[in-house]
Design a protein around this motif. Structure first.
Motif, PDB file in Angstrom:
ATOM      1  N   THR A 122       8.947 -22.071  54.732  1.00 31.26           N
ATOM      2  CA  THR A 122      10.081 -21.161  54.480  1.00 31.26           C
ATOM      3  C   THR A 122       9.723 -20.135  53.408  1.00 31.26           C
ATOM      4  OG1 THR A 122      11.676 -22.863  55.094  1.00 31.26           O
ATOM      5  CG2 THR A 122      12.491 -21.053  53.737  1.00 31.26           C
ATOM      6  N   GLU A 125       7.314 -17.540  54.811  1.00 34.56           N
ATOM      7  CA  GLU A 125       7.980 -16.579  55.704  1.00 34.56           C
ATOM      8  C   GLU A 125       8.621 -15.441  54.925  1.00 34.56           C
ATOM      9  OE1 GLU A 125      10.819 -18.721  58.034  1.00 34.56           O
ATOM     10  OE2 GLU A 125       9.272 -19.817  59.150  1.00 34.56           O
ATOM     11  N   ASN A 126       8.975 -15.690  53.694  1.00 32.71           N
ATOM     12  CA  ASN A 126       9.676 -14.691  52.884  1.00 32.71           C
ATOM     13  C   ASN A 126       8.753 -13.932  51.944  1.00 32.71           C
ATOM     14  OD1 ASN A 126      12.548 -15.018  53.662  1.00 32.71           O
ATOM     15  ND2 ASN A 126      12.096 -17.124  53.110  1.00 32.71           N
TER      16      ASN A 126
END
Length: 131
Positions: A122, A125-126
């Motif tokens: 996560t 992904e950012n």
């Protein structure tokens, strides 16, 4: 479940976990490497980690310093002066409680690794790299 191999005077404790997995947990969720117990479940009773050298194990923890050919964490120790016919009894008497705690902790850690992997994915992904 950790496996024990006795060869001559050597006792090898082989973890189900890889050294790199233990290091990952040390980096991202070190508290997960401590088995809690006591009256209210708030007392540390056994801890797992990595070290240099051959590693060690006793009633309060295990430190893995090496990996086998599959990357699994291993501890190698010597039982001096123990006759071959008493080697299994020596391991059970000397390391039995530690091995039970190690097995309890190892059973919980694959879930911890999966959580770390998901959280890291996560985060990745950012992240963008400006070029």
């Amino acid at each position: 479940m950790a496996k024990i191999v006795i060869a001559g005077d050597a006792v090898v404790v082989k973890s189900e976990l890889k050294v790199e997995d233990i290091k990952t947990i040390e980096k991202y969720n070190a508290k997960a490497l401590t088995l809690m117990g006591g009256d209210e479940g708030k007392e540390p009773i056994f801890a797992l980690g990595t070290t240099t050298g051959t590693g060690s194990i006793n009633s309060v923890g295990a430190s893995f310093g090496k990996a086998d050919s599959d990357g699994k964490a291993v501890i190698t120790m010597v039982m001096q002066g123990v006759p071959t016919e008493k080697a299994k009894d020596w391991v059970a008497d000397t390391l039995g409680a530690a091995l039970m705690n190690l097995n309890t902790l190892e059973a919980k850690l694959p879930e911890v690794l999966a959580g770390i992997s998901a959280q890291r994915a996560t985060v990745m992904e950012n992240i963008s790299v400006a070029g």
